[in-house]
Design a protein around this motif. Structure first.
Motif, PDB file in Angstrom:
ATOM      1  N   ASN A   1       0.821  -1.212   0.000  1.00 30.07           N
ATOM      2  CA  ASN A   1       0.000   0.000   0.000  1.00 30.07           C
ATOM      3  C   ASN A   1       0.852   1.258   0.000  1.00 30.07           C
ATOM      4  O   ASN A   1       0.524   2.236  -0.678  1.00 30.07           O
ATOM      5  N   THR A   2       1.952   1.244   0.736  1.00 31.11           N
ATOM      6  CA  THR A   2       2.868   2.385   0.742  1.00 31.11           C
ATOM      7  C   THR A   2       3.479   2.592  -0.640  1.00 31.11           C
ATOM      8  O   THR A   2       3.544   3.717  -1.142  1.00 31.11           O
ATOM      9  N   MET A   3       3.897   1.503  -1.266  1.00 32.23           N
ATOM     10  CA  MET A   3       4.492   1.597  -2.601  1.00 32.23           C
ATOM     11  C   MET A   3       3.473   2.090  -3.625  1.00 32.23           C
ATOM     12  O   MET A   3       3.829   2.863  -4.521  1.00 32.23           O
ATOM     13  N   ARG A   4       2.215   1.675  -3.501  1.00 29.68           N
ATOM     14  CA  ARG A   4       1.174   2.151  -4.414  1.00 29.68           C
ATOM     15  C   ARG A   4       0.990   3.654  -4.280  1.00 29.68           C
ATOM     16  O   ARG A   4       0.833   4.372  -5.273  1.00 29.68           O
ATOM     17  N   GLY A   5       1.015   4.161  -3.044  1.00 29.60           N
ATOM     18  CA  GLY A   5       0.912   5.602  -2.817  1.00 29.60           C
ATOM     19  C   GLY A   5       2.101   6.340  -3.402  1.00 29.60           C
ATOM     20  O   GLY A   5       1.945   7.404  -4.012  1.00 29.60           O
ATOM     21  N   ASP A   6       3.297   5.772  -3.213  1.00 26.67           N
ATOM     22  CA  ASP A   6       4.502   6.382  -3.778  1.00 26.67           C
ATOM     23  C   ASP A   6       4.434   6.394  -5.302  1.00 26.67           C
ATOM     24  O   ASP A   6       4.798   7.398  -5.942  1.00 26.67           O
ATOM     25  N   MET A   7       3.972   5.308  -5.884  1.00 23.00           N
ATOM     26  CA  MET A   7       3.870   5.222  -7.349  1.00 23.00           C
ATOM     27  C   MET A   7       2.845   6.223  -7.875  1.00 23.00           C
ATOM     28  O   MET A   7       3.076   6.885  -8.897  1.00 23.00           O
ATOM     29  N   ARG A   8       1.737   6.373  -7.163  1.00 21.87           N
ATOM     30  CA  ARG A   8       0.706   7.344  -7.570  1.00 21.87           C
ATOM     31  C   ARG A   8       1.287   8.763  -7.558  1.00 21.87           C
ATOM     32  O   ARG A   8       1.087   9.529  -8.505  1.00 21.87           O
ATOM     33  N   ALA A   9       2.047   9.091  -6.510  1.00 18.43           N
ATOM     34  CA  ALA A   9       2.664  10.423  -6.419  1.00 18.43           C
ATOM     35  C   ALA A   9       3.702  10.610  -7.520  1.00 18.43           C
ATOM     36  O   ALA A   9       3.784  11.685  -8.128  1.00 18.43           O
ATOM     37  N   LEU A  10       4.478   9.581  -7.802  1.00 17.44           N
ATOM     38  CA  LEU A  10       5.478   9.657  -8.861  1.00 17.44           C
ATOM     39  C   LEU A  10       4.810   9.866 -10.218  1.00 17.44           C
ATOM     40  O   LEU A  10       5.269  10.693 -11.028  1.00 17.44           O
ATOM     41  N   MET A  11       3.726   9.157 -10.472  1.00 14.41           N
ATOM     42  CA  MET A  11       3.008   9.311 -11.741  1.00 14.41           C
ATOM     43  C   MET A  11       2.444  10.731 -11.884  1.00 14.41           C
ATOM     44  O   MET A  11       2.482  11.303 -12.969  1.00 14.41           O
ATOM     45  N   GLN A  12       1.962  11.293 -10.793  1.00  9.37           N
ATOM     46  CA  GLN A  12       1.456  12.667 -10.846  1.00  9.37           C
ATOM     47  C   GLN A  12       2.588  13.651 -11.108  1.00  9.37           C
ATOM     48  O   GLN A  12       2.420  14.609 -11.866  1.00  9.37           O
ATOM     49  N   ALA A  13       3.751  13.399 -10.509  1.00  5.58           N
ATOM     50  CA  ALA A  13       4.902  14.281 -10.722  1.00  5.58           C
ATOM     51  C   ALA A  13       5.362  14.203 -12.174  1.00  5.58           C
ATOM     52  O   ALA A  13       5.664  15.229 -12.790  1.00  5.58           O
ATOM     53  N   VAL A  14       5.422  13.009 -12.730  1.00  3.52           N
ATOM     54  CA  VAL A  14       5.837  12.836 -14.128  1.00  3.52           C
ATOM     55  C   VAL A  14       4.820  13.502 -15.059  1.00  3.52           C
ATOM     56  O   VAL A  14       5.201  14.178 -16.023  1.00  3.52           O
ATOM     57  N   ALA A  15       3.540  13.343 -14.763  1.00  3.15           N
ATOM     58  CA  ALA A  15       2.493  13.943 -15.607  1.00  3.15           C
ATOM     59  C   ALA A  15       2.584  15.463 -15.620  1.00  3.15           C
ATOM     60  O   ALA A  15       2.185  16.099 -16.600  1.00  3.15           O
ATOM     61  N   ALA A  16       3.123  16.057 -14.573  1.00  2.91           N
ATOM     62  CA  ALA A  16       3.239  17.511 -14.497  1.00  2.91           C
ATOM     63  C   ALA A  16       4.442  18.040 -15.287  1.00  2.91           C
ATOM     64  O   ALA A  16       4.563  19.253 -15.479  1.00  2.91           O
ATOM     65  N   GLU A  17       5.305  17.158 -15.747  1.00  3.99           N
ATOM     66  CA  GLU A  17       6.496  17.568 -16.489  1.00  3.99           C
ATOM     67  C   GLU A  17       6.157  17.826 -17.956  1.00  3.99           C
ATOM     68  O   GLU A  17       5.107  17.446 -18.448  1.00  3.99           O
TER      69      GLU A  17
ATOM     70  N   ARG B   1       8.842  13.847 -20.076  1.00  2.00           N
ATOM     71  CA  ARG B   1       8.064  12.596 -20.006  1.00  2.00           C
ATOM     72  C   ARG B   1       8.570  11.585 -21.023  1.00  2.00           C
ATOM     73  O   ARG B   1       8.661  10.391 -20.728  1.00  2.00           O
ATOM     74  N   MET B   2       8.940  12.038 -22.215  1.00  6.32           N
ATOM     75  CA  MET B   2       9.448  11.135 -23.250  1.00  6.32           C
ATOM     76  C   MET B   2      10.789  10.530 -22.828  1.00  6.32           C
ATOM     77  O   MET B   2      11.039   9.345 -23.036  1.00  6.32           O
ATOM     78  N   ARG B   3      11.658  11.352 -22.233  1.00  4.96           N
ATOM     79  CA  ARG B   3      12.950  10.843 -21.749  1.00  4.96           C
ATOM     80  C   ARG B   3      12.746   9.800 -20.648  1.00  4.96           C
ATOM     81  O   ARG B   3      13.402   8.762 -20.639  1.00  4.96           O
ATOM     82  N   ILE B   4      11.827  10.075 -19.749  1.00  7.62           N
ATOM     83  CA  ILE B   4      11.539   9.114 -18.681  1.00  7.62           C
ATOM     84  C   ILE B   4      10.995   7.820 -19.278  1.00  7.62           C
ATOM     85  O   ILE B   4      11.423   6.728 -18.910  1.00  7.62           O
ATOM     86  N   HIS B   5      10.071   7.935 -20.201  1.00  7.52           N
ATOM     87  CA  HIS B   5       9.478   6.762 -20.874  1.00  7.52           C
ATOM     88  C   HIS B   5      10.574   5.925 -21.551  1.00  7.52           C
ATOM     89  O   HIS B   5      10.614   4.700 -21.391  1.00  7.52           O
TER      90      HIS B   5
END
Length: 111
Positions: free
Chosen positions: A79-95, A100-104
């Protein structure tokens, strides 16, 4: 405001839960109730959900307390990792698109 439940309300609400089992789960720190003004253990809705899961695992899979502790620890970590992943995805989406292409590209290269 979050509703708080007494021990008897929790026992009535959670399948397979008995007073001795509830005490054992608390002593094993599988659930962490809050202390009421009178000193009695009081339970939140999240405690009830967790107790239902722990009770189901204990009853249906006959897991001993040490195995329950390990399973619940793994569930907590997930559950902690899912929360971390959700926050990471939101941070990447804001870039920007370029970032985003470089990260991908990097993620696919590392797989």
């Amino acid at each position: 405001m979050t509703r708080i439940y007494t021990e008897s309300e929790v026992i009535a609400a959670v399948a397979y839960l008995t007073e001795p089992r509830l005490i054992a789960f608390c002593q094993a720190r599988l659930v962490s109730p809050v202390q009421g003004e009178s000193g009695a253990r009081m339970y939140r809705e999240t405690d009830i959900a967790r107790l239902q899961l722990v009770s189901d695992l204990a009853e249906n899979y006959e897991l001993p307390d040490d195995a329950l502790d390990m399973v619940m620890s793994l569930i907590d970590q997930l559950n902690t990792m899912r929360g971390d992943m959700r926050a990471l995805m939101q941070a990447v989406a804001a870039e920007s698109d370029e970032v985003r292409m470089r990260i991908h590209t990097t993620v696919h290269r590392l797989r």
